[in-house]
Design an enzyme around this catalytic site. Sequence first.
Site, short mmCIF file in Angstrom:
data_model
loop_
_atom_site.label_atom_id
_atom_site.label_comp_id
_atom_site.label_asym_id
_atom_site.label_seq_id
_atom_site.Cartn_x
_atom_site.Cartn_y
_atom_site.Cartn_z
N ASP A 8 10.56 1.46 0.04
CA ASP A 8 11.32 2.18 1.04
C ASP A 8 10.97 1.59 2.41
O ASP A 8 10.20 0.63 2.50
CB ASP A 8 11.07 3.70 0.97
CG ASP A 8 9.69 4.12 1.43
OD1 ASP A 8 8.86 3.26 1.79
OD2 ASP A 8 9.44 5.34 1.43
N CYS A 65 5.98 2.77 -1.40
CA CYS A 65 6.54 3.71 -0.42
C CYS A 65 5.38 4.16 0.46
O CYS A 65 4.31 3.53 0.42
CB CYS A 65 7.27 4.88 -1.09
SG CYS A 65 6.27 5.96 -2.12
N GLY A 66 5.55 5.18 1.23
CA GLY A 66 4.48 5.62 2.12
C GLY A 66 3.20 5.98 1.38
O GLY A 66 2.11 5.59 1.77
N ILE A 69 3.63 7.99 -4.26
CA ILE A 69 3.90 9.14 -5.11
C ILE A 69 5.38 9.25 -5.48
O ILE A 69 5.74 9.37 -6.65
CB ILE A 69 3.43 10.44 -4.43
CG1 ILE A 69 1.92 10.41 -4.23
CG2 ILE A 69 3.84 11.67 -5.26
CD1 ILE A 69 1.40 11.52 -3.31
N LYS A 136 -2.19 7.98 -28.19
CA LYS A 136 -1.72 8.80 -27.06
C LYS A 136 -0.39 8.29 -26.52
O LYS A 136 0.52 9.08 -26.24
CB LYS A 136 -2.78 8.80 -25.96
CG LYS A 136 -4.08 9.44 -26.42
CD LYS A 136 -5.21 9.15 -25.47
CE LYS A 136 -6.53 9.58 -26.09
NZ LYS A 136 -7.66 9.12 -25.32
#
Length: 153
Positions: A8, A65-66, A69, A136
């Site tokens: 972004d 991105c920042g 997350i 898993k």
Amino acid sequence: MKIAIGCDEAAYGLKEIIKSHLQGKGLDVVDFGTHDTEPVIYPDIAFAVAEQLSQGAFGRAILLCGTGIGMAISANKVPGVRAAQCHDTYSAERASKSNDAQIITLGARVVGVELAKAIVDTWLASEFSGGRSSEKLERIREYECNLHNIRRP
């Protein structure tokens, strides 16, 4: 190996540095943008990268991105994709070795340039080790297939 990269506006500068770093190592990097610091809807970039990766167009991908997350959350919505947010070399290694993450996400406001390069290098040098993690990951795949009515190959 062919690597996708996307970001972004908050991570544009770091993306350009990481892209150059990878190209300097002789890797083929495809840039999904953004290509400047104008605001973008980052999930669109994450979806585009993750969809191409899930279709086999890329071996691995990096999203920035920042914080890392939002890109991780977005990429993980694409079936078959495992994106891991990494802010240190240990988590980058484990993302690959234990979780077979095909995408890592980095936060440009969280990690510095040299650490970001080290994270990327560590992740690329690591491979899924199987072992206890295989069961898993298989459970995650089963759940995902049932959730999305996807037929397993």
